[in-house]
Design a protein around this motif. Structure first.
Motif, PDB file in Angstrom:
ATOM      1  N   UNK A 141       6.325 -11.907  -2.773  1.00  0.00           N
ATOM      2  CA  UNK A 141       6.389 -12.461  -4.114  1.00  0.00           C
ATOM      3  C   UNK A 141       7.794 -13.025  -4.324  1.00  0.00           C
ATOM      4  N   UNK A 142       7.941 -13.821  -5.361  1.00  0.00           N
ATOM      5  CA  UNK A 142       9.260 -14.379  -5.637  1.00  0.00           C
ATOM      6  C   UNK A 142       9.869 -13.669  -6.819  1.00  0.00           C
ATOM      7  N   UNK A 143      11.137 -13.355  -6.737  1.00  0.00           N
ATOM      8  CA  UNK A 143      11.763 -12.708  -7.876  1.00  0.00           C
ATOM      9  C   UNK A 143      13.048 -12.014  -7.510  1.00  0.00           C
ATOM     10  N   UNK A 144      13.324 -10.946  -8.244  1.00  0.00           N
ATOM     11  CA  UNK A 144      14.589 -10.245  -8.082  1.00  0.00           C
ATOM     12  C   UNK A 144      14.295  -8.761  -7.896  1.00  0.00           C
ATOM     13  N   UNK A 145      14.993  -8.146  -6.936  1.00  0.00           N
ATOM     14  CA  UNK A 145      14.788  -6.718  -6.694  1.00  0.00           C
ATOM     15  C   UNK A 145      15.262  -5.942  -7.923  1.00  0.00           C
ATOM     16  N   UNK A 146      14.338  -5.227  -8.572  1.00  0.00           N
ATOM     17  CA  UNK A 146      14.680  -4.496  -9.787  1.00  0.00           C
ATOM     18  C   UNK A 146      15.029  -3.045  -9.468  1.00  0.00           C
ATOM     19  N   UNK A 147      14.347  -2.491  -8.467  1.00  0.00           N
ATOM     20  CA  UNK A 147      14.596  -1.099  -8.142  1.00  0.00           C
ATOM     21  C   UNK A 147      14.164  -0.802  -6.716  1.00  0.00           C
ATOM     22  N   UNK A 148      14.950   0.049  -6.037  1.00  0.00           N
ATOM     23  CA  UNK A 148      14.564   0.533  -4.707  1.00  0.00           C
ATOM     24  C   UNK A 148      14.101   1.964  -4.898  1.00  0.00           C
ATOM     25  N   UNK A 149      12.844   2.235  -4.566  1.00  0.00           N
ATOM     26  CA  UNK A 149      12.230   3.502  -4.968  1.00  0.00           C
ATOM     27  C   UNK A 149      12.337   4.599  -3.923  1.00  0.00           C
ATOM     28  N   UNK A 150      12.771   4.250  -2.697  1.00  0.00           N
ATOM     29  CA  UNK A 150      12.866   5.263  -1.641  1.00  0.00           C
ATOM     30  C   UNK A 150      14.235   5.183  -0.968  1.00  0.00           C
ATOM     31  N   UNK A 151      14.558   6.250  -0.247  1.00  0.00           N
ATOM     32  CA  UNK A 151      15.885   6.332   0.388  1.00  0.00           C
ATOM     33  C   UNK A 151      15.804   5.952   1.859  1.00  0.00           C
ATOM     34  N   UNK A 152      16.902   5.445   2.384  1.00  0.00           N
ATOM     35  CA  UNK A 152      16.988   5.085   3.794  1.00  0.00           C
ATOM     36  C   UNK A 152      16.663   6.302   4.665  1.00  0.00           C
ATOM     37  N   UNK A 153      15.769   6.094   5.635  1.00  0.00           N
ATOM     38  CA  UNK A 153      15.420   7.186   6.541  1.00  0.00           C
ATOM     39  C   UNK A 153      14.312   8.093   6.040  1.00  0.00           C
ATOM     40  N   UNK A 154      13.820   7.824   4.833  1.00  0.00           N
ATOM     41  CA  UNK A 154      12.782   8.669   4.234  1.00  0.00           C
ATOM     42  C   UNK A 154      11.412   8.362   4.834  1.00  0.00           C
ATOM     43  N   UNK A 155      10.566   9.393   4.934  1.00  0.00           N
ATOM     44  CA  UNK A 155       9.190   9.185   5.375  1.00  0.00           C
ATOM     45  C   UNK A 155       8.375   8.666   4.193  1.00  0.00           C
ATOM     46  N   UNK A 156       7.665   7.559   4.399  1.00  0.00           N
ATOM     47  CA  UNK A 156       6.859   7.008   3.308  1.00  0.00           C
ATOM     48  C   UNK A 156       5.387   7.054   3.682  1.00  0.00           C
ATOM     49  N   UNK A 157       4.556   7.180   2.671  1.00  0.00           N
ATOM     50  CA  UNK A 157       3.112   7.279   2.865  1.00  0.00           C
ATOM     51  C   UNK A 157       2.468   5.900   2.813  1.00  0.00           C
ATOM     52  N   UNK A 158       1.239   5.828   3.259  1.00  0.00           N
ATOM     53  CA  UNK A 158       0.468   4.595   3.139  1.00  0.00           C
ATOM     54  C   UNK A 158       0.275   4.261   1.657  1.00  0.00           C
ATOM     55  N   UNK A 159       0.616   3.041   1.274  1.00  0.00           N
ATOM     56  CA  UNK A 159       0.412   2.611  -0.106  1.00  0.00           C
ATOM     57  C   UNK A 159       1.517   3.042  -1.065  1.00  0.00           C
ATOM     58  N   UNK A 160       2.517   3.769  -0.563  1.00  0.00           N
ATOM     59  CA  UNK A 160       3.604   4.224  -1.445  1.00  0.00           C
ATOM     60  C   UNK A 160       4.469   3.038  -1.882  1.00  0.00           C
ATOM     61  N   UNK A 161       4.763   2.947  -3.193  1.00  0.00           N
ATOM     62  CA  UNK A 161       5.625   1.857  -3.661  1.00  0.00           C
ATOM     63  C   UNK A 161       7.046   2.012  -3.101  1.00  0.00           C
ATOM     64  N   UNK A 162       7.600   0.911  -2.588  1.00  0.00           N
ATOM     65  CA  UNK A 162       8.936   0.944  -1.993  1.00  0.00           C
ATOM     66  C   UNK A 162       9.961   0.238  -2.885  1.00  0.00           C
ATOM     67  N   UNK A 163       9.542  -0.866  -3.471  1.00  0.00           N
ATOM     68  CA  UNK A 163      10.440  -1.667  -4.307  1.00  0.00           C
ATOM     69  C   UNK A 163       9.696  -2.127  -5.558  1.00  0.00           C
ATOM     70  N   UNK A 164      10.466  -2.374  -6.603  1.00  0.00           N
ATOM     71  CA  UNK A 164       9.933  -3.092  -7.738  1.00  0.00           C
ATOM     72  C   UNK A 164      10.638  -4.443  -7.778  1.00  0.00           C
ATOM     73  N   UNK A 165       9.856  -5.497  -7.858  1.00  0.00           N
ATOM     74  CA  UNK A 165      10.415  -6.839  -7.919  1.00  0.00           C
ATOM     75  C   UNK A 165      10.092  -7.448  -9.270  1.00  0.00           C
ATOM     76  N   UNK A 166      11.121  -7.932  -9.943  1.00  0.00           N
ATOM     77  CA  UNK A 166      10.913  -8.611 -11.210  1.00  0.00           C
ATOM     78  C   UNK A 166      10.527 -10.045 -10.852  1.00  0.00           C
ATOM     79  N   UNK A 167       9.286 -10.378 -11.086  1.00  0.00           N
ATOM     80  CA  UNK A 167       8.814 -11.703 -10.666  1.00  0.00           C
ATOM     81  C   UNK A 167       9.234 -12.751 -11.674  1.00  0.00           C
ATOM     82  N   UNK A 168       9.416 -13.969 -11.169  1.00  0.00           N
ATOM     83  CA  UNK A 168       9.904 -15.040 -12.045  1.00  0.00           C
ATOM     84  C   UNK A 168       8.866 -16.140 -12.172  1.00  0.00           C
TER      85      UNK A 168
END
Lengths: 168, 328
Positions: A141-168
């Motif tokens: 998508x196009x926009x601006x990174x609003x939030x990073x929801x996980x930490x570097x090196x963290x185990x993430x699940x299938x379908x887990x939100x990683x970023x929120x992007x403010x779309x323009x």
């Protein structure tokens, strides 16, 4: 005030029997009015000279209401002129598989993106690794990174939100 | 001189399998004069093809150069799609980069990018991989399996099984697999596999499988700092190994096990993988940027995830880490 908080409010008002709702906090004022069973949300900075009340497009599918909110008579301006933040919606970038989340291509390099960075559809935002399979995740998508929801090196699940992007 | 005709002529000679092909036959097949045929033969000889002419019979091929060019690899290749298209280069930065581009341009599944050397071959987390000219197999294979992205990580274990089987078949050596997919000979690494995915939430667009296989290096060919941990098939076997036979065998096994995984799931591959594992049942150390865990490698889950039991009895599922035997 965060967009997802407004979104949350819309949901709650929508599910309730409240007809009209005003919320004011730290210079931000949110006013919502239901018409014909529909939520007509409007958000505006309270200090803004001209009232910029207009329907904010619901970021996600509202529970029952159709996706296009008809402009309420109370709204003074049509929605052509976008208000910088209130009109944007948030897009979630989710993980397509279970694995380790990496913010950078290698420990020595800078992160792919940081909060506030502009991204396009093809921008790589992170890597998810599982068993030496590396998946470069694109913003899609196009926009601006609003939030990073996980930490570097963290185990993430299938379908887990990683970023929120403010779309323009 | 037309390179393409030279290559086609080479291919035709290889396919003749040591039988003589007359100059007139070539001339007719390619629509060129017999003098032109002779010029192409001279060109091939200068490239290392061992060709001699027998009076009244024609040209006989008795040796091909140690090259990974498609005209040398493809004759005798019996796969359906892997290796049917080969993108060959003498020197590249990294075959992965080229394969990524080709995949994005729509290259068919099975396309292989081969290089004699890489100037910046890389491993996990951009670690450098030494790819000496003509000594190994440095390649990237594009696969386009019709499975959801969650099923993609197992392909790295499937690839390890395919490469181990190919090494066994070609050399008689008995390599082992360190979780998830490093291939070891006598405890030293001879093959690294790194896979990258182009996908969206529901669909794999392309899997780019990078394979770095040390074939004919001798001890002194490795940089000093990796001499204690790196090996090659030549070191293991004590003699040079045909890269061409090995590549064909890798293509064949990779296709077979890819099809097996797609049709029957990971279970049959898991058993094969376990048979070659050097990790399971050992005390290991799993290091990631966030933590180092030490304990017993219990096994792998039905999805290939490593299960490690620490001394407090807790079982940890490991998705990505550097694994070493704890005694190292």
């Amino acid at each position: 005030m965060k967009i997802q908080e407004i979104r949350e409010m819309i949901k709650l008002v929508d599910q309730s029997s409240i007809e009209e709702f005003t919320y004011e906090n730290e210079g931000t004022k949110v006013k919502m009015k239901k018409k014909g069973g529909q939520v007509q949300p409007a958000a505006a900075p309270a200090e803004a000279a001209a009232p910029a009340e207009k329907p904010a497009a619901p970021a996600e599918k509202p529970a029952a209401a159709p996706a296009q909110p008809a402009p309420a008579p109370a709204v003074e301006k049509p929605a052509e002129k976008p208000a910088p933040s209130a009109d944007s919606s948030l897009h979630e970038i989710t993980s397509p598989m279970v694995g380790t989340f990496y913010q950078a291509p290698s420990p020595e390099e800078a992160a792919f993106v940081q909060v506030g960075d502009k991204v396009s559809k093809e921008s790589v935002v992170c890597i998810v690794e599982a068993m030496k399979l590396f998946n470069e995740i694109e913003a899609e998508t196009e926009g601006e990174i609003a939030e990073i929801l996980v930490k570097d090196g963290q185990l993430v699940e299938y379908g887990q939100p990683l970023f929120l992007v403010k779309t323009t | 001189m037309n390179i393409t005709i030279t290559d086609q002529l080479a291919r035709r000679l290889i396919e003749a399998g040591g039988e003589a092909v007359s100059g007139q036959q070539f001339a007719d097949e390619f629509g060129i004069s017999r003098t032109a045929v002779w010029k192409h033969i001279r060109e091939l000889q200068s490239r290392g093809y061992d060709i001699h002419s027998v009076k009244k019979k024609g040209y006989i091929l008795s040796g091909v150069p140690d090259s990974l060019k498609p005209e040398v690899i493809q004759p005798g290749l019996d796969t359906r799609y892997i290796g049917r298209r080969i993108d060959y280069h003498e020197t590249v930065v990294s075959t992965q980069i080229i394969a990524h581009q080709l995949a994005q341009e729509g290259a068919p599944g099975g396309t292989a990018v081969l290089a004699e050397s890489q100037s910046a071959g890389r491993g996990r987390l951009a670690r450098p991989w030494d790819s000496a000219f003509g000594k190994g197999i440095w390649m990237s294979v594009i696969l386009r399996p019709d499975v959801p992205p969650q099923k993609a990580p197992q392909f790295t274990l499937v690839t390890a099984v395919a490469v181990v089987r190919a090494i066994e078949e070609t050399t008689g050596l008995r390599p082992e697999i360190k979780w998830p997919n490093d291939i070891l000979l006598n405890g030293r690494k001879c093959t690294g596999i790194l896979t990258e995915l182009q996908a969206d939430m529901d669909r794999i667009h392309a899997l780019i499988i990078g394979i770095g296989l040390n074939v004919n290096q001798e001890r002194g060919d490795f940089a000093e700092e990796v001499q204690g941990i790196a090996s090659s098939l030549r070191i293991g076997k004590g003699e040079a190994v045909s890269r061409q036979d090995l590549i064909r065998s890798i293509f064949r096994h990779l296709e077979r096990y890819t099809e097996l995984y797609i049709s029957q799931g990971f279970t049959p591959l898991k058993s094969l993988w376990e048979g070659y594992s050097v990790t399971l049942g050992k005390r290991i150390r799993a290091s990631s940027p966030r933590e180092v865990l030490e304990g017993l490698a219990m096994g792998i889950t039905p999805d290939g995830v490593l299960e490690l039991k620490t001394d407090d009895g807790k079982i940890h599922q490991i998705y990505s880490a550097d694994i070493e035997l704890a005694s190292d």
